[in-house]
Design a protein around this motif. Structure first.
Motif, PDB file in Angstrom:
ATOM      1  N   LEU A 156      -3.376  -0.222  -8.878  1.00 41.85           N
ATOM      2  CA  LEU A 156      -2.092  -0.559  -8.674  1.00 41.85           C
ATOM      3  C   LEU A 156      -1.626  -1.773  -7.564  1.00 41.85           C
ATOM      4  N   ILE A 157      -2.652  -1.822  -6.722  1.00 39.45           N
ATOM      5  CA  ILE A 157      -2.530  -2.625  -5.636  1.00 39.45           C
ATOM      6  C   ILE A 157      -3.282  -4.197  -5.843  1.00 39.45           C
ATOM      7  N   ARG A 158      -4.297  -4.127  -6.687  1.00 37.84           N
ATOM      8  CA  ARG A 158      -5.105  -5.174  -7.125  1.00 37.84           C
ATOM      9  C   ARG A 158      -4.357  -6.249  -7.521  1.00 37.84           C
ATOM     10  N   PRO A 159      -3.718  -6.180  -8.716  1.00 42.04           N
ATOM     11  CA  PRO A 159      -3.022  -7.296  -9.184  1.00 42.04           C
ATOM     12  C   PRO A 159      -1.818  -7.916  -8.604  1.00 42.04           C
ATOM     13  N   ILE A 215       0.884  -1.314   0.174  1.00 42.45           N
ATOM     14  CA  ILE A 215      -0.085  -0.081  -0.192  1.00 42.45           C
ATOM     15  C   ILE A 215       0.925   1.408  -0.037  1.00 42.45           C
ATOM     16  N   ALA A 216       1.875   0.971   0.866  1.00 47.59           N
ATOM     17  CA  ALA A 216       2.843   2.428   0.923  1.00 47.59           C
ATOM     18  C   ALA A 216       3.689   2.733  -0.528  1.00 47.59           C
ATOM     19  N   ASN A 217       3.942   1.302  -1.200  1.00 48.41           N
ATOM     20  CA  ASN A 217       4.632   1.730  -2.338  1.00 48.41           C
ATOM     21  C   ASN A 217       3.564   2.126  -3.302  1.00 48.41           C
ATOM     22  N   ALA A 218       2.308   1.871  -3.279  1.00 46.67           N
ATOM     23  CA  ALA A 218       1.356   2.064  -4.426  1.00 46.67           C
ATOM     24  C   ALA A 218       0.953   3.570  -4.149  1.00 46.67           C
ATOM     25  N   VAL A 219       0.830   3.961  -3.122  1.00 40.14           N
ATOM     26  CA  VAL A 219       0.583   5.524  -2.667  1.00 40.14           C
ATOM     27  C   VAL A 219       1.772   6.427  -3.332  1.00 40.14           C
TER      28      VAL A 219
END
Length: 148
Positions: free
Chosen positions: A124-127, A103-107
């Motif tokens: 971004l996170i879903r896959p 999550i932190a990386n995607a944000v």
């Protein structure tokens, strides 16, 4: 070997072992996959099959909760057995720390500033977490991160 091929192979093994619960659960999964293939007139890839299996696990978890509340422990046990069979075909679950890191990386990657950017972060996170974490929990964690 694709996930569908793994399911078919496991079905044959369950037939030989006369494991009725495993056989029935795998047949249900293959039936759901086949139905989507017929409806969509295409062969499902591993990610789509993974989504089907994840959905089946979620449905059974909901059923276990309802059966438990209704005092039907016998039916809840059947659903739990099916969950165990389905989970053998899912990738290993992510830990809370791994989900938080993703999550932190995607944000950071999306440049999200607030709740209006939640869709960007989730896309971004879903896959990365599909079939490895409960999307409802992931969604709550993303909301908490964006509101912080």
């Amino acid at each position: 070997m694709t996930l569908t091929e793994q399911l078919k192979s496991a079905m044959k093994e369950a037939m030989k072992a006369k494991d009725k619960v495993r056989l029935g659960t795998i047949r249900l999964a293959l039936s759901a996959i086949k139905q989507l293939e017929v409806d969509g007139k295409k062969t499902l890839n591993d990610d789509e099959v993974l989504a089907v299996l994840t959905k089946m696990v979620k449905q059974r978890k909901d059923s276990v909760e309802q059966y438990t509340q209704g005092g039907r422990a016998d039916l809840a046990e059947i659903e739990e057995a099916e969950i165990k069979v389905l989970e053998t075909f899912l990738p290993a679950a992510l830990s809370e720390q791994e989900v938080a890191d993703l999550i932190a990386n995607a944000v950071q990657e999306s440049g999200a500033q607030g709740m209006q950017d939640m869709g960007k972060v989730m896309n971004l996170i879903r896959p990365q977490v599909q079939g490895r974490a409960d999307m409802a929990v992931v969604s709550q964690l993303v909301k908490a991160k964006l509101n912080a």
